[in-house]
Design an enzyme around this catalytic site. Structure first.
Site, PDB file in Angstrom:
ATOM      1  CD  GLU A 110      -2.688  -1.289   2.517  1.00  0.00           C
ATOM      2  OE1 GLU A 110      -2.682  -0.346   3.339  1.00  0.00           O
ATOM      3  OE2 GLU A 110      -3.317  -2.344   2.679  1.00  0.00           O
ATOM      4  CB  CYS A 131       2.739   7.337   3.269  1.00  0.00           C
ATOM      5  SG  CYS A 131       2.999   6.041   4.468  1.00  0.00           S
ATOM      6  CB  CYS A 172       6.144  -5.636   8.956  1.00  0.00           C
ATOM      7  SG  CYS A 172       7.454  -5.003  10.027  1.00  0.00           S
ATOM      8  CB  CYS A 188       4.001  -3.320  16.198  1.00  0.00           C
ATOM      9  SG  CYS A 188       5.740  -2.928  15.940  1.00  0.00           S
ATOM     10  CB  CYS A 221       1.174  -2.275  13.272  1.00  0.00           C
ATOM     11  SG  CYS A 221       1.607  -2.193  11.523  1.00  0.00           S
ATOM     12  CD  GLU A 279      12.205  -1.177  10.594  1.00  0.00           C
ATOM     13  OE1 GLU A 279      11.322  -0.699  11.316  1.00  0.00           O
ATOM     14  OE2 GLU A 279      13.136  -0.492  10.134  1.00  0.00           O
ATOM     15  CB  CYS A 339       0.319   1.022   5.721  1.00  0.00           C
ATOM     16  SG  CYS A 339       0.270   2.203   4.377  1.00  0.00           S
TER      17      CYS A 339
HETATM   18  N1  SAH Z   1       8.107  -0.150  10.316  1.00  0.00           N
HETATM   19  C1  SAH Z   1       8.413   1.234  10.411  1.00  0.00           C
HETATM   20  C2  SAH Z   1       7.739   2.082   9.356  1.00  0.00           C
HETATM   21  C3  SAH Z   1       6.321   1.707   8.990  1.00  0.00           C
HETATM   22  S1  SAH Z   1       5.125   1.959  10.254  1.00  0.00           S
HETATM   23  C4  SAH Z   1       8.088   1.763  11.802  1.00  0.00           C
HETATM   24  O1  SAH Z   1       7.457   1.049  12.579  1.00  0.00           O
HETATM   25  O2  SAH Z   1       8.509   2.883  12.088  1.00  0.00           O
HETATM   26  C5  SAH Z   1       4.975   3.725  10.244  1.00  0.00           C
HETATM   27  C6  SAH Z   1       4.371   4.313  11.493  1.00  0.00           C
HETATM   28  O3  SAH Z   1       2.985   3.980  11.602  1.00  0.00           O
HETATM   29  C7  SAH Z   1       5.040   3.819  12.747  1.00  0.00           C
HETATM   30  O4  SAH Z   1       5.353   4.878  13.624  1.00  0.00           O
HETATM   31  C8  SAH Z   1       3.962   2.923  13.322  1.00  0.00           C
HETATM   32  O5  SAH Z   1       4.142   2.719  14.672  1.00  0.00           O
HETATM   33  C9  SAH Z   1       2.708   3.636  12.932  1.00  0.00           C
HETATM   34  N2  SAH Z   1       1.491   2.824  13.047  1.00  0.00           N
HETATM   35  C10 SAH Z   1       1.344   1.515  12.772  1.00  0.00           C
HETATM   36  N3  SAH Z   1       0.080   1.104  13.041  1.00  0.00           N
HETATM   37  C11 SAH Z   1      -0.593   2.192  13.468  1.00  0.00           C
HETATM   38  C12 SAH Z   1      -1.939   2.419  13.917  1.00  0.00           C
HETATM   39  N4  SAH Z   1      -2.817   1.425  13.930  1.00  0.00           N
HETATM   40  N5  SAH Z   1      -2.280   3.663  14.313  1.00  0.00           N
HETATM   41  C13 SAH Z   1      -1.365   4.686  14.270  1.00  0.00           C
HETATM   42  N6  SAH Z   1      -0.096   4.533  13.873  1.00  0.00           N
HETATM   43  C14 SAH Z   1       0.302   3.303  13.477  1.00  0.00           C
HETATM   44 FE1  SF4 Z   2       5.770  -2.463  13.679  1.00  0.00          FE
HETATM   45 FE2  SF4 Z   2       6.274  -0.724  11.667  1.00  0.00          FE
HETATM   46 FE3  SF4 Z   2       6.315  -3.384  11.230  1.00  0.00          FE
HETATM   47 FE4  SF4 Z   2       3.987  -2.179  11.714  1.00  0.00          FE
HETATM   48  S1  SF4 Z   2       5.290  -1.849   9.958  1.00  0.00           S
HETATM   49  S2  SF4 Z   2       4.736  -4.141  12.591  1.00  0.00           S
HETATM   50  S3  SF4 Z   2       4.609  -0.601  13.173  1.00  0.00           S
HETATM   51  S4  SF4 Z   2       7.689  -2.238  12.572  1.00  0.00           S
END
Ligand code: SAH
Ligand code: SF4
Length: 382
Positions: free
Chosen positions: A100, A119, A126, A130, A133, A180, A353
């Site tokens: 996306e 973005c 990933c 987390c 996410c 990531e 995303c």
């Molecule tokens: N993996 C990297 C970049 C992609 S995620 C990282 O984690 O930084 C980009 C951002 O979106 C990160 O700060 C992540 O924590 C945030 N994010 C992911 N899921 C989210 C959600 N459900 N609500 C708000 N922010 C979110």
């Molecule tokens: Fe965590 Fe970023 Fe990966 Fe989502 S995309 S699982 S926020 S590291």
């Protein structure tokens, strides 16, 4: 990390190395200046296919279309929100993997000029997992190639969006989509160089931000290899106990190491690092977490960016309400920290995303379109 090859029939123009393109052209008896002409042409905002390169002879356009792909992305579906100011694309790749990207336009307001943010994703899925996410919950698919990364930006640059042209140069490309980026550092760094290339999009490194969950070796590589690119660190907790749960890679590189790498980046590049903090109601938004965050952020070149959680479907958590965010902001400011609160663009299109991807539940874009399972695109405004 295992890596699956991409079943692509031919290289995409977005990633072909200029020397190979020149050799291919030379073998066809074309003059040397053609390589530049093809590269520059394929990156023009009004060009949507090799056919549109009308300054090239027709047989050459046809031969290019046979030898190269115009994009590493096979199919795209766009949905919109915020009256067309936010648009989100689901892209299908050659092997059926889906990623996306999101376009956010901010019109000029008062003294602030118009801005555009694109973005993009760095991986299909990933592995960091987390729990808040959507991408993390879906698991890891594969690494994206540099071309697949660049072609997300090209998608928004090309007709009908032409997104890089409409903000008078005020645009940013952020690696905040799926994946990531520093777990795919070689391809991400190659993509940044392709984006920088003046024969291609010519996007300055200062307009690009890499967001990481805290891959320390990758952050150190950025100091040496991409010192002009902005670094954002997804912190989300100020104690290891909580961060171990929210950002599981913390078990490998705990807060101390992550902040240490952030400080090295700031010291050695002179650039301000952004600390991202997703606000989750009752979980990481208490006074003690705020005070802990202020301690981590004080005394070095960084600022805190608070993001209200955009809950994923079925999530046990919700975003911190505005009063809680204000309280958190006050504690940080009293602790001497610069802080901003990010707006929640595109909630109605699942713009965090990974969410739209989850909604497809395994169907191809074509199948989902036929079943009318995807909302429609907004009107593109040039
Ligand atoms: N993996 C990297 C970049 C992609 S995620 C990282 O984690 O930084 C980009 C951002 O979106 C990160 O700060 C992540 O924590 C945030 N994010 C992911 N899921 C989210 C959600 N459900 N609500 C708000 N922010 C979110
Ligand atoms: Fe965590 Fe970023 Fe990966 Fe989502 S995309 S699982 S926020 S590291």
């Amino acid at each position: 990390m295992t890596e699956l090859p991409v079943a692509g029939p031919s290289p995409a123009i977005s990633e072909i190395d200029p020397a190979s393109l020149a050799a291919w052209l030379q073998a066809r008896g074309e003059p040397a200046y053609r390589a530049d002409q093809v590269l520059r042409g394929a990156h023009r905002p009004d060009v949507a296919s090799f056919e549109d390169l009308t300054d090239l002879p027709v047989p050459l356009r046809e031969a290019l279309a046979e030898a190269f792909r115009f994009s590493a992305i096979n199919d795209t579906h766009v949905v919109g929100a915020d009256r067309g100011l936010t648009a989100k694309a689901v892209h299908e790749l050659a092997d059926g993997q889906r990623i996306e990207s999101v376009l956010m336009r901010y019109p000029a307001r008062g003294a602030a000029s118009a801005r555009t943010t694109i973005c993009i994703s760095s991986q299909a899925g990933c592995a960091v997992a987390c729990p808040f996410c959507a991408t993390g919950q879906a698991g890891f698919g594969r690494q994206l190639t540099a071309g697949e990364i660049v072609d997300q930006v090209l998608h928004w640059h090309r007709p009908p969006w032409r997104a890089l042209g409409d903000a008078g140069g005020h645009y940013n490309v952020v690696f905040m989509g799926m994946g990531e980026p520093l777990n795919n550092a070689d391809r991400v760094f190659a993509a940044v160089r392709l984006l920088n290339d003046p024969r291609r999009l010519g996007i300055g490194a200062r307009h690009i931000t890499v967001s990481t969950s805290g891959v320390v070796p990758g952050m150190d590589r950025m100091v040496d290899e991409l010192p002009q690119v902005n670094l954002a660190i997804s912190l989300h907790a100020s104690t290891d106990e909580l961060r171990d749960e929210l950002v599981p890679i913390n078990r490998k590189w705990p807060i101390r190491d992550v902040i240490g790498a952030g400080r090295r980046f700031a010291e050695r590049t002179g650039r301000r690092v952004s600390l991202e903090y997703v606000m989750i109601d009752g979980l990481n938004d208490g006074d003690a977490q705020a005070a802990g965050l202020a301690d981590l952020a004080r005394g070095w070149r960084c600022h805190v960016n608070l993001i209200p959680l955009n809950p994923t479907p079925g999530s046990r958590w919700s975003g911190t309400p505005p009063a809680g965010i204000e309280r958190f902001v006050r504690i940080l400011r009293a602790g001497g920290v610069t802080v901003t609160v990010r707006d929640t663009r595109g909630r109605e299109i699942e713009a965090a995303c990974g969410q739209l991807h989850a909604q497809l539940s395994g169907r191809s874009l074509r199948e989902a379109r036929e079943a009318r399972a995807l909302p429609a695109a907004p009107v593109a405004t040039a």
